[in-house]
Design a protein around this motif. Structure first.
Motif: not given
Length: 192
Positions: A65-78
């Motif tokens: 579900v996070s893959d659907l919700l996350d803005p494209p390009g989310t990387e690194g430490i979150r």
């Protein structure tokens, strides 16, 4: 899911995943068990998909579900602040559920925070074959139903179950219940 940025991210991510997999709108609707109108609305960013619809789409696309919700390009430490995620379900008495994050990789794990008030119930359709969940009750009591079996889970206890069958969560007492839930999605070789 009232946030426009979230709706836009879902639209982009669903459309991109469907295209990568070579799925038509009709084929994805069939796999996810949703109407074509609902999918078109999601892909146009005009819809307000329910938690159930998001889970069905994620399962049909073999994503979290996070893959659907996350803005494209989310990387690194979150780092996810408690107030930075939108509720994906709101109960009639004011309870809510938020998806905090999902671990990357071929067998992702989703971390959810639930708060349910007395009388609230949420039913969940079966997840992908091989999926399982853990719930750790922080306070209150959870009434967990898996298939035809109900188990009471008190504060401080953790339960593990296969979530590839219908299941439900309910506040099991006279006061609020709060719990953390992990959804362990199967990797490509783990599906039964």
């Amino acid at each position: 899911m009232p946030d426009r940025d979230t709706a836009a991210a879902v639209a982009c991510n669903v459309r991109a995943a469907r295209t990568r997999r070579g799925l038509s709108l009709d084929r994805l609707c069939e796999r996810a068990g949703i109407s074509k109108g609902a999918l078109v609305s999601v892909e146009n960013g005009a819809g307000n998909p329910s938690l159930s619809t998001l889970v069905r789409l994620a399962d049909a696309l073999a994503l979290s579900v996070s893959d659907l919700l996350d803005p494209p390009g989310t990387e690194g430490i979150r780092v996810v602040r408690a107030d930075s995620t939108e509720p994906l379900w709101t109960g009639p008495a004011g309870g809510e559920v938020r998806l905090l994050l999902t671990t990357p990789g071929p067998a992702p794990v989703e971390l959810w925070r639930w708060r349910m008030l007395p009388g609230e119930l949420h039913r969940s359709a079966p997840h992908l074959p091989g999926a399982h969940e853990t719930v750790t009750v922080l306070f209150g009591e959870l009434a967990l139903t898996v298939g035809d079996s109900e188990q009471r889970v008190p504060a401080g206890a953790t339960a593990l179950f296969h979530s590839d069958t219908a299941h439900a969560y309910a506040c099991g007492g006279e006061s609020a219940c709060e719990f953390l839930m992990t959804v362990h999605l199967p990797g490509p070789h783990d599906r039964r």
